[in-house]
Design a protein around this motif. Sequence first.
Motif, PDB file in Angstrom:
ATOM      1  N   ALA B 110       0.968  -1.215   0.051  1.00 22.00           N
ATOM      2  CA  ALA B 110       0.006   0.022  -0.106  1.00 22.00           C
ATOM      3  C   ALA B 110       0.862   1.085   0.186  1.00 22.00           C
ATOM      4  O   ALA B 110       0.451   2.288   0.803  1.00 22.00           O
ATOM      5  CB  ALA B 110      -1.076   0.025   1.248  1.00 22.00           C
ATOM      6  N   ARG B 111       1.718   1.437  -0.829  1.00 17.43           N
ATOM      7  CA  ARG B 111       2.379   2.634  -1.205  1.00 17.43           C
ATOM      8  C   ARG B 111       1.681   3.473  -2.034  1.00 17.43           C
ATOM      9  O   ARG B 111       0.830   3.031  -2.910  1.00 17.43           O
ATOM     10  CB  ARG B 111       3.804   2.309  -1.649  1.00 17.43           C
ATOM     11  CG  ARG B 111       4.702   1.681  -0.877  1.00 17.43           C
ATOM     12  CD  ARG B 111       6.054   1.137  -1.771  1.00 17.43           C
ATOM     13  NE  ARG B 111       6.582   2.468  -2.574  1.00 17.43           N
ATOM     14  CZ  ARG B 111       7.480   3.398  -1.989  1.00 17.43           C
ATOM     15  NH1 ARG B 111       7.874   3.478  -0.859  1.00 17.43           N
ATOM     16  NH2 ARG B 111       7.821   4.136  -3.114  1.00 17.43           N
ATOM     17  N   PRO B 112       1.807   4.932  -1.782  1.00 14.51           N
ATOM     18  CA  PRO B 112       0.876   5.800  -2.840  1.00 14.51           C
ATOM     19  C   PRO B 112       1.311   5.900  -4.175  1.00 14.51           C
ATOM     20  O   PRO B 112       2.841   5.685  -4.232  1.00 14.51           O
ATOM     21  CB  PRO B 112       0.774   7.030  -1.903  1.00 14.51           C
ATOM     22  CG  PRO B 112       2.076   6.927  -0.923  1.00 14.51           C
ATOM     23  CD  PRO B 112       2.375   5.431  -0.836  1.00 14.51           C
ATOM     24  N   GLY B 113       0.773   5.901  -5.015  1.00 13.84           N
ATOM     25  CA  GLY B 113       1.310   6.159  -6.233  1.00 13.84           C
ATOM     26  C   GLY B 113       0.219   6.050  -7.408  1.00 13.84           C
ATOM     27  O   GLY B 113      -0.839   5.963  -6.981  1.00 13.84           O
ATOM     28  N   PRO B 114       0.847   5.928  -8.596  1.00 11.28           N
ATOM     29  CA  PRO B 114      -0.140   5.853  -9.745  1.00 11.28           C
ATOM     30  C   PRO B 114      -0.674   4.633 -10.040  1.00 11.28           C
ATOM     31  O   PRO B 114      -1.874   4.549 -10.624  1.00 11.28           O
ATOM     32  CB  PRO B 114       0.508   6.306 -11.041  1.00 11.28           C
ATOM     33  CG  PRO B 114       1.915   6.165 -10.615  1.00 11.28           C
ATOM     34  CD  PRO B 114       1.937   6.334  -9.085  1.00 11.28           C
TER      35      PRO B 114
END
Lengths: 288, 236, 333
Positions: B110-114
Amino acid sequence: MDWLNAIVQGILVGGLYAMFAAGLSLIFGVMRLVNIAHGDLIILASYLAWAIVHATGLHPLASLIIVVPLMAGFGYALQRGILNRTLGKDILPPLLVTFGLSVILQNGLLEYFTADSRKLDAGFLETSSFPLLPGINIGVLPLLMFVSAVAIIAGLQFLFYRTSLGRAFRATSDDTEIAQLMGLDNKKVYAWAMALCLAVVAIAGVFLAIRSNFDPFMGPGRLIFGFEAVIIGGLGNLWGTLVGGVILGVAQGLGAQVDPGYQLLAGHVTFLLVLAFRPTGLYPRVSG
Amino acid sequence: MPLSDEWLKIENLQSYYGDFQALHGVSLTLKKGDVISLIGSNGAGKSTLLKSICGLVSQKTGSITWKGEDILKFPASEIVKRGIALVPEGRRLFPSLSVEENLVLGGQVARPGPWSLSSVYGLFPILSEKKTAPSTSLSGGQQQMVAIGRALMSNPDLILLDELSLGLAPIVIKDIYELLPRITASGMSAILVEQDVTRALGAASHFICMQEGRVSLEGTPMGFTRDQISAAYFGT
Amino acid sequence: MNTITRSTRLSKVAGVISVVLVAALIAVPWWAVASTEHLLAEFCIYLALASLWNLLAGYTGLVSVGQQAYVGLGGYVLFTCSVFLGLHPILSILLAGLAAALVAVPVAALVFRLQGAYFAIGTWVVAEVFRLSFAQMTALGGGSGYSLPVPIIKMLGDAKPVREANIYWISLALGIGALALVYTLLRSKIGLALTAIRDSEIASSSLGVKIDRIKYAVYIAVAALTSMVGCIIFLQKLRISPDAAFSVNDWTAFVIFIVVIGGIGTIEGPILGTIIYFLLREYLANLGSIYLMILGALAIVIMLTAPKGIWGYISKRWNIALFPVGYRINFKD
């Protein structure tokens, strides 16, 4: 009618055996570990329930509220503290370490609780029954036991195939290395699996303690029943363990009907026959 | 210390499998947005280098710094949380998980990103049609898409691609390589291991040639002749 | 120049010492008191069981938790041959070995279908089947057991000291015999193959079929010898019952502890383990169940910290071996 009764009662007892088996099957599926102390952990749960009931006066089934989390916590700690260190290519360390654990548990229980056999009293639950057919009465307790077994297996099945924890179990079992690349710490995943296994063991232990007398040395026998149910049903198949448990229960019931001395023998022989003619069990896991 | 754009810095890395030493002092620097090709013959240590970076090889000395943090001793499950993902050689999908479950598991950190399920399906539309299928029922090329998608789902800042073309038909390889710029467009860095030197050099801004666990040549593809590269590759 | 040798000066010294030791052990009935003789007989019995289990688990990877099946079977064959056929006990012991080998063939065919730890529990089930079956045989005393008739006992000597000396010598022969078997086996080509499968997966897959046959053969041979040890155990006890004959604790659990503590997969391990076991028992047995918990904990600690046991630690630390089964390279500058 006696024979039919033996079959019906055997099916119901099979539920208990399926509970013994489900936990074994679960941890074997996730980490290829066979825990020789599995049966002794069931008996440990029985004694825990006994101690709680005697200290608090709770109903045996209500003691589950304490016994289940306690055993699950113990499972988590056991896996992280000891069993994780034994996992690897060599099968000897897990086998021999759990064997040692089995001896420690048996003798620890003997030391603390003495060799006297004990039993939990569940009051009307044990004595109530209703007629199914003339001559065949279904006890409320055996029925509850069977229904619980079905519910546990359905629950495990759901958890395994429908939740993120189950996904983590399956992924770790498939490929431990790549699972770590997904951010899964396999040691924690294993610990959760053992916690879950001992939660099921706790329920099995409480039912066992209500159903019959127990003493510190009953563990190995329960391990063997669970193991037989797993193999009869087919390795790695949760519903298979229920079928395996039922077949074992019926075989024992029919054996006992012939002669009380044949009860256990009939179960073991059935297991050996399955091994001889269907070595992968009745419902082997279909690999993808 | 302000974050420099030198994201990955490896110095004198020595990796071992038991008693066998596979890397003998490898150093490399990767900046934000770099795409580096790793070339070399079989057994040169390319896969070992990737596995050492992402934590799958734990017996190692030297230093690996990622965004200023020493990650040499980190377990694989921690390294992925910091933004390094591997597409392993041979794809290694989870056979008991469906296509979508494989992807979802990739996004577990769950890392933020596109990247999300929908953007991965946007990149590989065929996968959305097969999302409930067992991952092993797919063709080799589709499995490779799942493996790439699974790595992207963690929204890495560095993606390690190990032998993408292994066992795939040339037409499928071409398709996958054409998609690579779309993946790195967002500023994601990549390290690419590839047997096909022409393809490897075409896809990268830098290359590193390895031989017997050491770096034998490095630079930009334009900076060397084929003969120089071939000499570094075969050790002649 | 570098040389490759099997024996070392230490192993040669050990060889000389063991010859002297064996001579002294054979002479025990003339120089030791009855209680020592009895203890040494028991020592030999456990040494034999441990060496045999070690061969099975430590070298062939067949971790059995059901060797009590063969101990009990041997005991019952002895009693049956004595009571119903009036055979001499020594003949019965040989017959027990043969009977166990025959029984082990179909048993192996069944339990070999189970892998790893499941094999272990499978062997346990077989032992349980034996126990429950013998409990059903009323001619052999059913569940409560049977005593050996006096005339049979007297075949081993009219006077008690003579009988006990005979029993002691048979135990000694079985103890040394088991060790000798393991030693010769490991020095042979079979031993080389066994070591190869234990140490390398590639070797085991390329040896394939041959290894399966070796495993069968080892399992059957171990069953036969274990059964002969079972005879001497119950010849000493003079009484047999299903629970005593097929006891998982007495004939398997203790044996596993001996091997694990001494050093699994080494010849010296079971010897050292048996010595340690007898010492522990001497000083701690009166603690009862706590003593057993200590044994269990010791086995766990050793498995986690020194998987090759105390002997494995010693031999690695000082690079020594008393029984030269491996090859060693002597580097010279």
